[in-house]
Design a protein around this motif. Sequence first.
Motif, PDB file in Angstrom:
ATOM      1  N   TYR A 105      -2.209  -2.330   0.008  1.00 28.74           N
ATOM      2  CA  TYR A 105      -2.251  -1.017  -0.378  1.00 28.74           C
ATOM      3  C   TYR A 105      -3.690  -0.753  -0.800  1.00 28.74           C
ATOM      4  N   ASP A 106      -3.959   0.557  -0.816  1.00 25.36           N
ATOM      5  CA  ASP A 106      -5.353   1.036  -1.284  1.00 25.36           C
ATOM      6  C   ASP A 106      -5.778   1.028  -2.731  1.00 25.36           C
ATOM      7  N   ALA A 149      -7.382   3.663  -4.213  1.00 26.80           N
ATOM      8  CA  ALA A 149      -6.772   4.807  -4.616  1.00 26.80           C
ATOM      9  C   ALA A 149      -5.935   4.795  -5.949  1.00 26.80           C
TER      10      ALA A 149
END
Length: 203
Positions: free
Chosen positions: A26-27, A30
């Motif tokens: 996952y980012d 972000a």
Amino acid sequence: MTSLVLALVVAMGASAEPPQVRDCSYDRAAMLAMEPGMFDQDMDGGWRSLADRGCNQQAADLLAAYAALPKASGNTTIVWHEGQLRAELGQTAQAIALMQRTYKPEDKDPGYWNAYVDGTIAFLRRDRAALEQARAALVAIPTPQEFVGALKDGRYHFTTAGGQKVDVPWPPNLEILDGFLRCFDRDYHNAMDNLACRKPEGG
């Protein structure tokens, strides 16, 4: 290769496809940049997008990192959700410590949240008497006047900050404590996620 060895290789599943590796990427930047309401309550984003893939360890660690941010200061909902994931993972001592941080001051809790926390911690501690006491306390709580308009047929209707429409029995979380009692011999994951635990036989 002898026929016996060949048979053993086939029996061991040598020809089967290798199991798929779960994608828990996952980012992080972000995710941590999201506003608290969306990070916690968006059903398709935030930490839930990890948990929905079965990546509970990564989701719990992400929640811990987010809770440490200044913008999440005092957000006990995020702390609670990390505690739930730790309980799912069998990290019981850590889960209890997190859940204890979510108690509300008496003047800010109509009673149902703290009773729910008490009951959940009692279940994790395998203390049935304390769990039964927490359930009794939850049932005895009068309905707050400001919630009366949201009640219909003994159920509480509301919409979360992420837009999720919730329809649960009143008092909130009573069915969860009932599930803990019905499935007291199970672990947290099974008692929470097994719908049969929350419904009496024939219900």
